[in-house]
Write a protein that holds these residues in place. Structure first.
Motif, PDB file in Angstrom:
ATOM      1  N   ASP A 331       0.833  -1.190   0.000  1.00  0.00           N
ATOM      2  CA  ASP A 331       0.000   0.000   0.000  1.00  0.00           C
ATOM      3  C   ASP A 331       0.878   1.255   0.000  1.00  0.00           C
ATOM      4  N   CYS A 332       0.812   2.008  -1.092  1.00  0.00           N
ATOM      5  CA  CYS A 332       1.665   3.191  -1.242  1.00  0.00           C
ATOM      6  C   CYS A 332       1.471   4.186  -0.100  1.00  0.00           C
ATOM      7  N   THR A 333       0.239   4.266   0.431  1.00  0.00           N
ATOM      8  CA  THR A 333      -0.036   5.292   1.434  1.00  0.00           C
ATOM      9  C   THR A 333       0.616   4.991   2.782  1.00  0.00           C
ATOM     10  N   THR A 334       1.135   3.780   2.958  1.00  0.00           N
ATOM     11  CA  THR A 334       1.890   3.514   4.181  1.00  0.00           C
ATOM     12  C   THR A 334       3.009   4.547   4.300  1.00  0.00           C
ATOM     13  N   CYS A 335       3.540   4.949   3.153  1.00  0.00           N
ATOM     14  CA  CYS A 335       4.646   5.908   3.156  1.00  0.00           C
ATOM     15  C   CYS A 335       4.260   7.232   2.490  1.00  0.00           C
ATOM     16  N   HIS A 336       3.492   7.144   1.422  1.00  0.00           N
ATOM     17  CA  HIS A 336       3.194   8.358   0.655  1.00  0.00           C
ATOM     18  C   HIS A 336       1.873   8.962   1.079  1.00  0.00           C
ATOM     19  N   GLN A 337       1.883   9.563   2.247  1.00  0.00           N
ATOM     20  CA  GLN A 337       0.682  10.177   2.763  1.00  0.00           C
ATOM     21  C   GLN A 337       1.110  11.191   3.807  1.00  0.00           C
ATOM     22  N   GLN A 338       0.410  12.287   3.880  1.00  0.00           N
ATOM     23  CA  GLN A 338       0.780  13.280   4.887  1.00  0.00           C
ATOM     24  C   GLN A 338       0.727  12.672   6.271  1.00  0.00           C
ATOM     25  N   GLY A 339       1.791  12.915   7.027  1.00  0.00           N
ATOM     26  CA  GLY A 339       1.831  12.413   8.398  1.00  0.00           C
ATOM     27  C   GLY A 339       2.070  10.915   8.483  1.00  0.00           C
ATOM     28  N   ALA A 340       2.494  10.289   7.385  1.00  0.00           N
ATOM     29  CA  ALA A 340       2.717   8.837   7.397  1.00  0.00           C
ATOM     30  C   ALA A 340       3.679   8.454   8.524  1.00  0.00           C
ATOM     31  N   ASP A 341       3.354   7.361   9.187  1.00  0.00           N
ATOM     32  CA  ASP A 341       4.098   6.916  10.369  1.00  0.00           C
ATOM     33  C   ASP A 341       5.626   6.880  10.218  1.00  0.00           C
ATOM     34  N   PRO A 342       6.140   6.284   9.145  1.00  0.00           N
ATOM     35  CA  PRO A 342       7.595   6.123   9.090  1.00  0.00           C
ATOM     36  C   PRO A 342       8.356   7.446   9.204  1.00  0.00           C
ATOM     37  N   PHE A 343       7.694   8.544   8.877  1.00  0.00           N
ATOM     38  CA  PHE A 343       8.400   9.823   8.864  1.00  0.00           C
ATOM     39  C   PHE A 343       8.292  10.562  10.190  1.00  0.00           C
ATOM     40  N   GLN A 344       7.707   9.904  11.185  1.00  0.00           N
ATOM     41  CA  GLN A 344       7.545  10.551  12.489  1.00  0.00           C
ATOM     42  C   GLN A 344       8.724  10.256  13.411  1.00  0.00           C
ATOM     43  N   SER A 345       9.636   9.413  12.943  1.00  0.00           N
ATOM     44  CA  SER A 345      10.785   9.077  13.782  1.00  0.00           C
ATOM     45  C   SER A 345      12.026   9.208  12.907  1.00  0.00           C
ATOM     46  N   VAL A 346      12.906  10.130  13.300  1.00  0.00           N
ATOM     47  CA  VAL A 346      14.036  10.466  12.421  1.00  0.00           C
ATOM     48  C   VAL A 346      15.351  10.457  13.202  1.00  0.00           C
ATOM     49  N   THR A 347      16.374   9.893  12.599  1.00  0.00           N
ATOM     50  CA  THR A 347      17.726  10.017  13.156  1.00  0.00           C
ATOM     51  C   THR A 347      18.645  10.550  12.067  1.00  0.00           C
ATOM     52  N   VAL A 348      19.772  11.115  12.508  1.00  0.00           N
ATOM     53  CA  VAL A 348      20.823  11.544  11.588  1.00  0.00           C
ATOM     54  C   VAL A 348      22.031  10.687  11.950  1.00  0.00           C
ATOM     55  N   SER A 349      22.789  10.224  10.974  1.00  0.00           N
ATOM     56  CA  SER A 349      23.892   9.328  11.333  1.00  0.00           C
ATOM     57  C   SER A 349      25.155   9.535  10.502  1.00  0.00           C
ATOM     58  N   VAL A 350      26.280   9.145  11.093  1.00  0.00           N
ATOM     59  CA  VAL A 350      27.534   8.989  10.347  1.00  0.00           C
ATOM     60  C   VAL A 350      28.026   7.569  10.627  1.00  0.00           C
ATOM     61  N   VAL A 351      29.059   7.170   9.898  1.00  0.00           N
ATOM     62  CA  VAL A 351      29.650   5.865  10.133  1.00  0.00           C
ATOM     63  C   VAL A 351      30.665   6.008  11.267  1.00  0.00           C
TER      64      VAL A 351
END
Ligand code: HEC
Ligand code: HEC
Ligand code: HEC
Ligand code: HEC
Ligand code: HEC
Ligand code: HEC
Ligand code: HEC
Ligand code: HEC
Ligand code: HEC
Length: 428
Positions: A331-351
């Motif tokens: 289902d595309c809307t799992t990701c492509h939707q305003q406020g979609a869950d996966p985008f509510q948790s973000v980290t920034v990283s280096v190796v």
């Protein structure tokens, strides 16, 4: 002449063979006998239950060796001395050398394995386990942690469906894995991670390529329903769709656009965390401004650091809960939707120095803020990242039938143009 030489050669050869048979065979038998007797003598004491030795740090070294198990092990025909050359009936007990502790003892003794298995030792040296070990992590496995010293079996005994030896230390992952499609198909951990040159799971494309090595027509099969499947494969970790119950999140990786690889901490000078911490004055996770100033630190000398987003599962356990593909996220809307869950948790990283990522938390707004357009321009999931201008353009491009690749080019171009304007404003 010719015939005589041949006859002599044959005679010499036969004589030699006979000699070898007469001299060598009984000799070898005698040696075997002596070796077997020595093993018996060693075991005479070392099969005694409760035999221990106190070490300098207070550890107790258990000295009991199971003779029956040893007899079945791959090294039994070498006897004991091959690995314990310094220890003989004449010179011990007591043991005169000073032994600091049981871990130190094991590490010192492990050097013996490399004398006969140099190629494997070399593979191991390049692994995450070895680099953790060099950094002083006392939980990192050496040869005998996985193979034991005296019960070493043939290859087939390792990494079976019991999870041994990996499960000893990665038990939560093993438990999750056992119920997955691969656990059920009785593949082992080494099928994906290898046994000796285990690399950090998120380093490079090795793991993904390993998946594609067994599932060779996968890109084509995804292309049938997923637009620009290749880009999805780059930006979405396979388990993010194939581990259906997992919590998903975004990792923004610092990326060197000139060297075309992820930014790694300079050896011995960890800067990322301290820079991130000072940018994130409130300690609430990087907001868009803080992310912007973190990037400015990295770009002070040469303007080459940018961000590459990747959608992945939240935990190592979830990466191993791969289900039948009928349950995968389609289902595309799992990701492509305003406020979609996966985008509510973000980290920034280096190796990090050992190859594993060093992550720092960020606020979800970094994905949608205008300030971030420049730095996260390489990562825009329509709807999900909520940079509206991009959504609109991309939707138009896709719907208008321009085609996704062209749409993508257009957007990249616009982003660059747009980003320049922001940059310009800032300079003035
Ligand atoms: C008479 C009994 C006896 C016999 C025979 C014996 N050991 Fe030991 N071994 C001991 C005792 C006791 C210790 C602990 C010594 C101490 O506490 O100082 C020990 C310690 C050890 C250790 C641990 C410390 C080290 O040196 O690495 C090893 C390995 C070892 N023995 C191997 C052997 C081997 C191999 C043989 C046969 C060649 C053998 N032993 C024969 C009694 C014996
Ligand atoms: C293939 C190499 C190898 C052979 C063969 C071998 N050992 Fe060991 N042994 C080791 C290693 C390595 C250690 C260090 C223990 C560890 O790493 O856990 C060890 C440790 C020991 C210890 C200390 C107690 C312990 O388990 O840590 C004793 C006692 C011992 N060995 C006795 C023997 C006896 C007796 C034999 C013959 C029956 C034998 N070993 C054969 C490799 C070997
Ligand atoms: C993290 C666990 C682990 C460590 C550490 C480890 N091994 Fe292994 N080893 C395995 C597994 C699992 C296999 C089974 C091979 C497979 O499934 O590919 C194996 C297989 C082997 C084999 C069989 C031949 C082969 O080519 O695979 C040898 C020999 C071996 N290991 C020696 C060593 C030596 C020597 C060391 C130390 C330098 C070592 N191993 C360290 C897990 C380990
Ligand atoms: C004296 C040389 C020697 C030493 C020391 C030695 N090995 Fe071996 N090892 C061998 C040989 C030879 C074989 C093959 C035995 C056979 O097939 O009969 C073998 C087999 C193995 C195997 C099974 C390989 C397979 O393909 O199934 C493993 C695992 C292994 N060794 C691990 C170790 C570990 C771990 C150590 C250190 C504790 C060690 N070896 C020390 C010579 C050695
Ligand atoms: C089908 C391939 C596959 C198999 C088999 C597999 N893994 Fe993994 N493993 C992965 C993937 C994919 C990741 C996540 C990589 C990423 O985030 O990109 C991972 C990540 C990991 C991590 C890092 C977890 C973290 O916290 O980031 C560990 C440790 C690990 N695996 C151990 C194991 C062990 C132990 C086994 C056997 C019980 C195993 N794996 C079996 C594919 C596999
Ligand atoms: C003696 C303990 C021990 C054993 C046995 C062991 N590991 Fe590990 N392993 C560790 C430790 C400690 C780490 C670093 C911490 C972590 O990530 O869990 C690690 C890290 C890893 C990583 C990298 C994780 C990352 O964040 O990228 C992978 C992959 C991995 N192990 C796979 C395996 C596999 C496959 C086996 C079996 C062949 C195995 N391990 C056996 C202790 C062990
Ligand atoms: C956007 C979500 C998504 C991503 C990313 C994704 N998959 Fe899939 N995958 C699916 C769905 C949905 C199906 C089932 C499609 C169907 O039934 O037609 C599937 C089917 C499969 C299948 C079974 C059918 C076949 O093609 O052989 C395999 C194997 C597979 N995927 C492997 C992978 C691998 C390997 C990756 C990473 C390189 C990956 N997938 C990335 C969603 C995804
Ligand atoms: C050593 C080969 C091998 C590797 C490596 C491997 N797989 Fe598999 N995979 C299999 C086998 C065997 C099955 C079970 C048989 C089947 O259902 O096709 C399977 C099943 C699957 C399925 C379920 C397919 C279905 O039709 O339901 C998915 C999804 C999948 N694998 C994804 C992955 C991903 C993602 C990776 C990498 C992280 C990976 N595989 C690595 C061999 C492998
Ligand atoms: C698991 C999350 C996920 C699912 C499910 C998913 N996507 Fe995506 N998609 C992404 C991400 C993340 C990107 C951003 C890639 C990038 O910018 O690198 C993306 C990018 C895109 C793009 C832009 C591609 C390009 O060329 O830049 C299109 C078009 C797209 N997705 C369409 C779809 C459609 C249609 C579906 C359903 C059939 C779908 N996606 C399912 C996460 C997903």
């Amino acid at each position: 002449m010719h015939g005589r030489r041949l006859a002599t050669l044959v005679m010499v050869a036969l004589f030699g063979l006979a000699g070898a048979l007469i001299v060598a065979r009984p000799d070898a038998r005698a040696a075997d006998g002596a070796l077997a007797k020595l093993v018996e003598q060693c075991l005479g004491c070392h099969s005694v239950k409760g035999l221990e030795m106190a070490l300098a740090n207070g550890d107790k070294l258990t000295l009991q060796v199971d003779g029956e198990v040893f007899a079945k092990s791959v090294h039994s025909r070498f006897g004991c001395p091959v690995c314990h050359a310094g220890t003989s009936l004449e010179n011990h007990p007591p043991v005169k050398k000073k032994i600091a502790g049981s871990r130190e003892y094991s590490l010192e003794m492990n050097k013996i394995c490399q004398t006969c298995h140099a190629p494997i030792f070399e593979l191991y040296e390049g692994s995450i386990h070895a680099s953790l070990f060099r950094d002083g992590n006392s939980y990192a496995p050496v040869c005998t942690d996985c193979h034991s010293p005296h019960a070493v079996m043939a290859k087939g005994a390792y990494d079976t469906s019991t999870g041994a030896p990996c499960s000893k230390c990665h038990d939560p992952i093993f438990k999750a894995y056992a119920g997955s499609v691969h656990g059920q198909a009785t593949l082992g951990c080494a099928n994906c991670h290898r046994a000796h040159d285990v690399t950090p799971a998120t380093a490079g494309d090795r793991l993904k390529n390993t998946c594609l090595g067994c599932h060779s027509d996968t890109l084509a099969s995804h292309q049938k329903w997923l637009p620009n499947a290749k880009r999805h494969f780059d930006a979405v970790a396979c388990p993010a769709c194939h581990s259906p119950e997992a919590k998903r999140k975004v990792d923004l990786r610092l990326y060197d656009r000139v060297a075309q690889q992820r930014v790694a901490e300079k050896q011995g000078v960890p800067q990322f965390e301290s820079w991130a911490r000072s940018a994130d004055a409130k300690g609430a996770g990087l907001d868009a401004m803080a992310l912007h100033s973190l990037l400015r630190e990295f770009n002070r000398e040469d303007n080459r650091t940018t961000l590459r987003g990747r959608l992945e599962v939240s935990t190592g356990v979830e990466a191993h809960q791969l289900a039948k593909s009928a349950r995968a996220i389609q289902d595309c809307t799992t990701c492509h939707q305003q406020g979609a869950d996966p985008f509510q948790s973000v980290t920034v990283s280096v190796v990090g120095p050992d190859g594993r990522p060093v992550r720092y938390g960020a606020q979800p707004e970094v994905l949608s803020s205008i300030i971030s357009v420049d730095s996260v321009s390489g990562f825009y999931a329509i709807g999900g990242t909520r940079i509206k201008l991009l959504d609109w353009l991309l939707a138009l491009a896709v719907l208008g039938g321009i085609g996704v690749p062209l749409g993508h080019l257009t957007v990249s171009w616009l982003v660059r143009k747009y980003a320049k304007r922001i940059g310009g404003k800032e300079d003035s």
